[in-house]
Every structure is written in C-alpha cells, then in structure tokens.
Design a protein around this motif. Structure first.
Motif, mmCIF file in Angstrom:
data_model
loop_
_atom_site.group_PDB
_atom_site.id
_atom_site.type_symbol
_atom_site.label_atom_id
_atom_site.label_comp_id
_atom_site.label_asym_id
_atom_site.label_seq_id
_atom_site.Cartn_x
_atom_site.Cartn_y
_atom_site.Cartn_z
ATOM 1 N N UNK A 167 0.828 -1.206 0.000
ATOM 2 C CA UNK A 167 0.000 0.000 0.000
ATOM 3 C C UNK A 167 0.862 1.256 0.000
ATOM 4 N N UNK A 168 2.008 1.215 0.670
ATOM 5 C CA UNK A 168 2.924 2.365 0.655
ATOM 6 C C UNK A 168 3.470 2.630 -0.745
ATOM 7 N N UNK A 169 3.585 1.577 -1.558
ATOM 8 C CA UNK A 169 4.000 1.731 -2.957
ATOM 9 C C UNK A 169 2.837 2.174 -3.846
ATOM 10 N N UNK A 170 1.648 2.240 -3.290
ATOM 11 C CA UNK A 170 0.488 2.597 -4.087
ATOM 12 C C UNK A 170 -0.164 1.413 -4.760
ATOM 13 N N UNK A 171 0.045 0.217 -4.224
ATOM 14 C CA UNK A 171 -0.551 -0.985 -4.775
ATOM 15 C C UNK A 171 -1.899 -1.273 -4.105
ATOM 16 N N UNK A 172 -2.738 -2.020 -4.793
ATOM 17 C CA UNK A 172 -3.993 -2.506 -4.223
ATOM 18 C C UNK A 172 -3.749 -3.926 -3.740
ATOM 19 N N UNK A 173 -3.839 -4.140 -2.439
ATOM 20 C CA UNK A 173 -3.517 -5.441 -1.859
ATOM 21 C C UNK A 173 -4.787 -6.237 -1.613
ATOM 22 N N UNK A 174 -4.787 -7.491 -2.087
ATOM 23 C CA UNK A 174 -5.908 -8.403 -1.899
ATOM 24 C C UNK A 174 -5.421 -9.652 -1.184
ATOM 25 N N UNK A 188 -11.021 -11.094 3.092
ATOM 26 C CA UNK A 188 -10.623 -11.939 1.979
ATOM 27 C C UNK A 188 -11.332 -11.582 0.682
ATOM 28 N N UNK A 189 -10.599 -11.786 -0.406
ATOM 29 C CA UNK A 189 -11.152 -11.716 -1.759
ATOM 30 C C UNK A 189 -11.221 -13.142 -2.282
ATOM 31 N N UNK A 190 -12.277 -13.511 -2.987
ATOM 32 C CA UNK A 190 -12.382 -14.894 -3.470
ATOM 33 C C UNK A 190 -11.132 -15.344 -4.224
#
Length: 318
Positions: A167-174, A188-190
């Motif tokens: 997230x600090x890099x600007x990523x979307x974490x799933x 959780x994401x499926x």
C-alpha cells in the motif's frame, strides 16, 4: 544438569551470538547432522535444537532423556509432533522474528523483476550501454509497482506486513480466500478473483496438506494478467513443473523464488534449468536471513530454552 545439543548450527550465520543460559548445562554444537547421526548425537540430551534436521518417530523413541525440541525456525514440520506428544517431549518454535526481513526480500524480488534489473545489469556488463550512443537505452520493459494489484496468499504476520508495504508503494492489496473455501469474512477476496485480477501474486502460507501444490496448471491458466509469482514461503506450495510450463506458455511474466521443493536443489530441479533467464530470480532460502532477523531468532531460541527449564515454557507447539 541440562545437556543441550544443536544439530545444525551452520544454519545460522557464524556471526550470530547464542547467549548461553545461566543454569548448569553442557552445550554441544554440530554444524551439520546426517539422518543416521541424530540418535547418537542426542544420546543423553535433555534439549535438542534443530533448524532443519528431521526428528522422526523412530529416533525420538530412542531418546528417553529428551524433554524439549527447540526448533530454530517457525516451521516445525521437521519434527514428528505426534511422537513428541506420545513421549512427553515438548516442542517450541520461533515467532515474529521475520516481520521485516521476509517482506523486504519479497519486495526486492518484485522490484528487480518489474524493473528488469537483472537484464539491465547484464547489458551493462556486456557493453550495451557504450554501444547505445546515448545516456540510456530501452532494451527491456520497465514497470512500476504503483497502481498494480498485489494478490497475497497467506494472511499471517508476514502477509499483513507485505500488504502494508504494498500500500505504501500505491498498490492494491488483496488477501486470497483459502483455496476451496468460502465465507471467510471481509478481509478476503475470493480465490478465483485474486488469480484473475492480480499483477503480482506473492505466497506467505504455511505448508499443510491443504496448501501443498496449491498453485498448479489450472491456477496459472486462470491468471488473466500474466502476473509475477513470488514465493518466500515453501517450495512445495507450487507445482514447479507447472510453474515452468506456465512461464514458457506466457501465462505468467516472471518468477521470484527463495524456496524450492528440495533444498539444496537437485540438478534436475526444473527451476535450475531456467535460472539464468532475466525474468527468473532464484535465491537460496535467504529471505529470512538478515543479520538482524537471525540475531532476533537466536535470542528467542535461547529464551525459549531458558523459560522451559524455569518451568514457564513459551512458544509451545506441543
């Protein structure tokens, strides 16, 4: 008096200190121990330290003095825990020591692969910069981490820390829901959605019968965005033959692995055959091994032993 035997001291760097306990004891270290040496070396020992040397049911049955197996790692699959429970042997492990070193190594692999650092370094060594005739050249694609979707398999301390850094890099974490399970909550994401939408997939799961081989050809064919696959957990979580095939077929764009199915790898390990490709990085199971993390591990290891002897055991697995 306690007799403590460390079966594989060479699995920690030589500069790492092992603070000797204050209680009366004998401390014996072996750099390496083969399977047929374990029982004889632990004869009369009350405490065994192992990182990766297996302690089998047959061996444990021959060690009536043994009271504690202090595992110098988080994973305890090298120890037959059912046999330990049967013989009244406690097992302890190490927890929380790798919260910086493993995530940092994970991102080192991501950055090197996304920015094609290996390929550009080889170009510089081969004189391509001089041949270019200008201040830079573009022999290989360069991609940012920012804006990418990061699929994380494993929601423990390491997976959570990887998400924070992402997230600090600007990523979307799933966080991927456990394979084959539904209804695990809003974290959780499926599983299938993570496979289909991630630009990078990184593995931080423990090895269990359910997770062994959880990424194979069916999963790679479901990866629509041709992600990087990063593994700093256990090699056998991924079908290595299928992994190489997926790379060859363009289903994934690169591989960053710190762990393999056999360590050290056999000559016929499929990843060894492709290790020189610029979109493949294989490191020798060192993601955990910053000096800082190793010293924290060693300090916790000796504290586990001291507390057990004092009658207040911690980090008990069995």
């Amino acid at each position: 008096m306690q007799k403590i035997v460390f079966l594989d001291r060479a699995t920690l760097a030589p500069q790492i200190r092992l603070t000797r306990p204050s209680f009366e004891h004998e401390f014996i270290e072996y750099d390496h121990t083969q399977a047929d040496q374990v029982a004889s070396r632990l004869e009369g020992a009350t405490i065994a330290i192992t990182n990766k040397v297996p302690l089998t049911a047959d061996t444990l049955a021959r060690l009536p003095s043994l009271k504690l197996v202090a595992v110098a790692a988080t994973g305890t699959d090298c120890v037959d825990k059912d046999a330990c429970e049967k013989h009244g042997i406690h097992v302890s492990n190490i927890r929380g020591y790798a919260v910086n070193t493993v995530p940092e190594h994970t991102f080192a692999l991501m950055l090197a692969l996304r920015r094609n650092l290996i390929a550009y370094r080889d170009d510089v060594l081969n004189g391509e910069w001089q041949k270019s005739g200008q201040f830079c050249f573009f022999n290989h694609a360069i991609h940012d981490l920012g804006g990418m979707t990061l699929g994380i398999i494993g929601e423990g301390v390491l997976g959570q820390r990887v998400a924070e850094i992402g997230k600090a890099f600007g990523m979307r974490a799933l966080f991927a829901a456990h394979k084959g399970r539904e209804g695990l909550g809003p974290l959780y994401t499926p599983w299938d959605e993570v496979l289909a939408t991630s630009d990078i997939i990184t593995i931080h799961s423990p090895l269990t019968p359910q997770t062994r081989g959880m990424l194979s050809m069916a999963e790679f064919r479901a990866m629509r965005r041709k992600p990087l696959i990063i593994n700093t957990a256990r090699g056998v979580l991924v079908d290595e033959d299928a992994l190489v095939r997926a790379l060859d077929e363009g289903l994934i764009s690169g591989i960053g692995f710190d762990v393999l199915s056999g360590e050290p790898p056999a000559d016929d390990n499929p990843l060894m055959h492709i290790a020189k490709r610029p979109n493949v990085i294989v490191t020798p199971h060192v993601a955990w091994a910053s000096d800082e993390a190793q010293q924290a591990l060693a300090d916790q290891l000796m504290d586990n032993i001291a507390r057990f002897v004092a009658g207040a055991p911690v980090n008990v697995v069995v």
